[in-house]
Design a protein around this motif. Structure first.
Motif, PDB file in Angstrom:
ATOM      1  N   ASP A   4     -64.921 -30.665 -51.070  1.00 56.15           N
ATOM      2  CA  ASP A   4     -65.860 -31.372 -50.195  1.00 56.15           C
ATOM      3  C   ASP A   4     -65.611 -31.017 -48.731  1.00 56.15           C
ATOM      4  N   VAL A   5     -64.338 -30.921 -48.353  1.00 56.91           N
ATOM      5  CA  VAL A   5     -64.016 -30.545 -46.975  1.00 56.91           C
ATOM      6  C   VAL A   5     -64.517 -29.127 -46.681  1.00 56.91           C
ATOM      7  N   GLU A   6     -64.288 -28.219 -47.612  1.00 57.36           N
ATOM      8  CA  GLU A   6     -64.732 -26.844 -47.410  1.00 57.36           C
ATOM      9  C   GLU A   6     -66.254 -26.769 -47.281  1.00 57.36           C
ATOM     10  N   ASN A   7     -66.968 -27.512 -48.099  1.00 55.23           N
ATOM     11  CA  ASN A   7     -68.427 -27.520 -48.009  1.00 55.23           C
ATOM     12  C   ASN A   7     -68.897 -28.086 -46.677  1.00 55.23           C
ATOM     13  N   TYR A   8     -68.220 -29.150 -46.218  1.00 52.68           N
ATOM     14  CA  TYR A   8     -68.566 -29.736 -44.921  1.00 52.68           C
ATOM     15  C   TYR A   8     -68.339 -28.719 -43.810  1.00 52.68           C
ATOM     16  N   CYS A   9     -67.205 -28.055 -43.837  1.00 48.74           N
ATOM     17  CA  CYS A   9     -66.892 -27.080 -42.793  1.00 48.74           C
ATOM     18  C   CYS A   9     -67.909 -25.946 -42.763  1.00 48.74           C
ATOM     19  N   ARG A  10     -68.271 -25.426 -43.922  1.00 47.64           N
ATOM     20  CA  ARG A  10     -69.253 -24.340 -43.952  1.00 47.64           C
ATOM     21  C   ARG A  10     -70.603 -24.800 -43.414  1.00 47.64           C
ATOM     22  N   ALA A  11     -70.982 -26.045 -43.724  1.00 46.75           N
ATOM     23  CA  ALA A  11     -72.274 -26.563 -43.276  1.00 46.75           C
ATOM     24  C   ALA A  11     -72.281 -26.892 -41.791  1.00 46.75           C
ATOM     25  N   ASN A  12     -71.087 -27.006 -41.178  1.00 51.18           N
ATOM     26  CA  ASN A  12     -71.011 -27.441 -39.784  1.00 51.18           C
ATOM     27  C   ASN A  12     -70.333 -26.421 -38.878  1.00 51.18           C
ATOM     28  N   ALA A  13     -70.357 -25.155 -39.290  1.00 53.23           N
ATOM     29  CA  ALA A  13     -69.855 -24.056 -38.456  1.00 53.23           C
ATOM     30  C   ALA A  13     -68.411 -24.280 -38.026  1.00 53.23           C
ATOM     31  N   ILE A  14     -67.550 -24.588 -39.005  1.00 60.32           N
ATOM     32  CA  ILE A  14     -66.132 -24.805 -38.750  1.00 60.32           C
ATOM     33  C   ILE A  14     -65.337 -23.804 -39.593  1.00 60.32           C
ATOM     34  N   GLU A  15     -64.489 -23.007 -38.958  1.00 60.36           N
ATOM     35  CA  GLU A  15     -63.567 -22.144 -39.693  1.00 60.36           C
ATOM     36  C   GLU A  15     -62.404 -23.000 -40.185  1.00 60.36           C
ATOM     37  N   PHE A  16     -61.909 -22.707 -41.369  1.00 58.37           N
ATOM     38  CA  PHE A  16     -60.827 -23.527 -41.908  1.00 58.37           C
ATOM     39  C   PHE A  16     -59.818 -22.674 -42.653  1.00 58.37           C
ATOM     40  N   ALA A  17     -58.584 -23.161 -42.698  1.00 55.96           N
ATOM     41  CA  ALA A  17     -57.516 -22.483 -43.433  1.00 55.96           C
ATOM     42  C   ALA A  17     -56.526 -23.536 -43.913  1.00 55.96           C
ATOM     43  N   TRP A  18     -56.299 -23.573 -45.228  1.00 53.33           N
ATOM     44  CA  TRP A  18     -55.321 -24.507 -45.789  1.00 53.33           C
ATOM     45  C   TRP A  18     -53.917 -23.963 -45.553  1.00 53.33           C
ATOM     46  N   GLN A  19     -53.009 -24.866 -45.199  1.00 50.64           N
ATOM     47  CA  GLN A  19     -51.634 -24.480 -44.919  1.00 50.64           C
ATOM     48  C   GLN A  19     -50.763 -24.656 -46.160  1.00 50.64           C
ATOM     49  N   HIS A  20     -49.631 -23.938 -46.173  1.00 52.21           N
ATOM     50  CA  HIS A  20     -48.768 -23.954 -47.359  1.00 52.21           C
ATOM     51  C   HIS A  20     -48.255 -25.355 -47.675  1.00 52.21           C
ATOM     52  N   GLU A  21     -48.024 -26.159 -46.622  1.00 54.88           N
ATOM     53  CA  GLU A  21     -47.470 -27.494 -46.851  1.00 54.88           C
ATOM     54  C   GLU A  21     -48.551 -28.521 -47.162  1.00 54.88           C
ATOM     55  N   GLY A  22     -49.803 -28.079 -47.290  1.00 59.65           N
ATOM     56  CA  GLY A  22     -50.890 -28.978 -47.652  1.00 59.65           C
ATOM     57  C   GLY A  22     -51.751 -29.432 -46.496  1.00 59.65           C
ATOM     58  N   GLY A  23     -51.385 -29.029 -45.293  1.00 60.87           N
ATOM     59  CA  GLY A  23     -52.197 -29.386 -44.137  1.00 60.87           C
ATOM     60  C   GLY A  23     -53.445 -28.508 -44.024  1.00 60.87           C
ATOM     61  N   LEU A  24     -54.217 -28.755 -42.983  1.00 61.31           N
ATOM     62  CA  LEU A  24     -55.466 -28.031 -42.775  1.00 61.31           C
ATOM     63  C   LEU A  24     -55.552 -27.625 -41.310  1.00 61.31           C
ATOM     64  N   ARG A  25     -55.956 -26.380 -41.074  1.00 64.71           N
ATOM     65  CA  ARG A  25     -56.167 -25.899 -39.710  1.00 64.71           C
ATOM     66  C   ARG A  25     -57.629 -25.493 -39.560  1.00 64.71           C
ATOM     67  N   THR A  26     -58.269 -25.943 -38.467  1.00 66.16           N
ATOM     68  CA  THR A  26     -59.681 -25.636 -38.244  1.00 66.16           C
ATOM     69  C   THR A  26     -59.910 -25.104 -36.838  1.00 66.16           C
ATOM     70  N   ARG A  27     -61.018 -24.378 -36.704  1.00 68.78           N
ATOM     71  CA  ARG A  27     -61.483 -23.877 -35.402  1.00 68.78           C
ATOM     72  C   ARG A  27     -62.996 -24.045 -35.361  1.00 68.78           C
ATOM     73  N   GLN A  28     -63.495 -24.552 -34.238  1.00 69.69           N
ATOM     74  CA  GLN A  28     -64.941 -24.692 -34.103  1.00 69.69           C
ATOM     75  C   GLN A  28     -65.346 -24.432 -32.651  1.00 69.69           C
ATOM     76  N   ARG A  29     -66.348 -23.607 -32.494  1.00 71.58           N
ATOM     77  CA  ARG A  29     -66.853 -23.259 -31.167  1.00 71.58           C
ATOM     78  C   ARG A  29     -68.101 -24.075 -30.894  1.00 71.58           C
ATOM     79  N   ARG A  30     -68.156 -24.714 -29.734  1.00 73.92           N
ATOM     80  CA  ARG A  30     -69.276 -25.585 -29.392  1.00 73.92           C
ATOM     81  C   ARG A  30     -69.736 -25.314 -27.960  1.00 73.92           C
ATOM     82  N   PRO A  31     -70.971 -25.679 -27.648  1.00 77.33           N
ATOM     83  CA  PRO A  31     -71.449 -25.527 -26.273  1.00 77.33           C
ATOM     84  C   PRO A  31     -70.763 -26.515 -25.345  1.00 77.33           C
TER      85      PRO A  31
END
Length: 352
Positions: free
Chosen positions: A197-224
């Motif tokens: 669900d998180v991955e689908n949300y990120c793709r729909a909202n122009a957010i890059e994402f990467a799951w971390q080995h310890e279970g965390g999440l890292r995201t990047r999003q460019r906005r005006p």
């Protein structure tokens, strides 16, 4: 200027009766609308009756503080919010936890009382930020704790043109590293424990994402960083560049976070849209310009405030507890109804 909604509401004429509230305008303070005494017995009905009047005041001034209603419990506040903005938004991508009282009605963001929350526009890093904020004070702080305001078009005009031009051209980049220690966890921010669900949300909202080995999440999003107001077309400084930047943190807090997480894995940080770091001098400049154009009025228990989230930035000043302010968001701005002055981010989600 005004906020907009999927079905814009045209302000109605102010009712011609002896009970018409009076608005006080004073330099350095937001417009204050005083409700005549005695307090209306049915506050939700009062809110419904005066909805267009209140929206009209926000249209005219960018915000309005309503004093004298005597709001005193969560159910009453939720009912008043519902009359003023029937479709309340779900808080998604929060940077810090909130308590949910009723659907669409939340506590203020959890943030240390002795630390200021600098000027920002609520959820300006999301793809569909709210156009309207509603706040209600159930318990005023012993000292401090004002929700201060600043006009975003005025702030934009006061910033150096070359800095504004760069942010208009490149936008701004928000990086987040979700963990269970600082700020909202990814399950809290996205309201789900499903990675899919998180991955689908990120793709729909122009957010890059990467799951971390310890279970965390890292995201990047460019906005005006600069947008045009949906109703007036006026350019507004609309972002959280300074607020979510490492240099706005208290020095001891920043040093601790860098030591624990490293400079590239802070819970949140901002950069220029092309990835270049934003220097301490730029963050200090932005916060100084905000400070020079800030207006404030201390909360009183029972107060209500409506804020045009596009036109008006807000902050939360340090305070002595207790302080209980409830928050709701409404009138989401979609990409089609929310014109920008920089290319729309179109990053595709990834797991790299």
């Amino acid at each position: 200027m005004s906020f907009t909604s999927p079905a814009p509401i045209s302000p109605s004429p102010v009712p011609s009766s002896a009970s018409v509230p009076q608005v006080d305008l004073h330099p350095g303070k937001p417009p204050i609308l005083h409700v005549p005494t005695p307090v209306p017995a049915d506050l939700p009905a009062w809110a419904a009756e005066h909805r267009h009047t209140l929206h009209g005041l926000v249209t005219e001034h960018g915000a309005v503080l309503v004093r004298g209603l005597g709001l005193c419990d969560i159910g009453e506040v939720g009912a008043v919010f519902g009359r003023l903005a029937p479709a309340l938004m779900t808080d998604t991508e929060a940077f810090a936890p909130r308590q949910t009282y009723t659907p669409g009605v939340y506590s203020s963001t959890a943030w240390p009382a002795n630390q200021p929350m600098c000027m920002h526009h609520e959820l300006s890093y999301t793809h569909s930020p709210p156009g309207l904020l509603l706040l209600a004070c159930l318990t005023a702080p012993t000292a401090g704790g004002a929700t201060a305001l600043a006009d975003s078009a005025t702030v934009l005009d006061a910033l150096p043109p070359e800095l504004v031009q760069r942010f208009e051209q490149d936008g701004w980049l928000l990086t987040r590293t979700y963990n269970d220690d600082i700020g909202a966890s990814w399950t809290e921010a996205f309201g789900t424990d499903s990675r899919a669900d998180v991955e689908n949300y990120c793709r729909a909202n122009a957010i890059e994402f990467a799951w971390q080995h310890e279970g965390g999440l890292r995201t990047r999003q460019r906005r005006p960083a600069v947008v045009r107001h949906p109703a007036t077309g006026r350019r507004c400084w609309f972002n959280q560049i300074a607020f979510l930047n490492e240099w706005t943190l208290a020095p001891e807090v920043r040093e601790y976070l860098v030591d624990v997480y490293g400079p590239e894995a802070l819970p949140f940080n901002t950069r220029f849209g092309n990835g270049d770091p934003i220097g301490e001098d730029i963050v200090e400049l932005i916060n100084t310009v905000y400070a020079e154009h800030t207006i404030r009025e201390p909360w009183q228990s029972g107060d209500l405030m409506l804020i045009d989230n596009i036109r008006t930035a807000h902050s939360r000043e340090p305070f002595e507890p207790p302080r209980e302010v409830l928050v709701a968001m409404a009138a989401p701005q979609t990409p089609t109804s929310f014109p920008t002055t920089t290319p729309t981010a179109a990053s595709e989600g990834s797991t790299r």
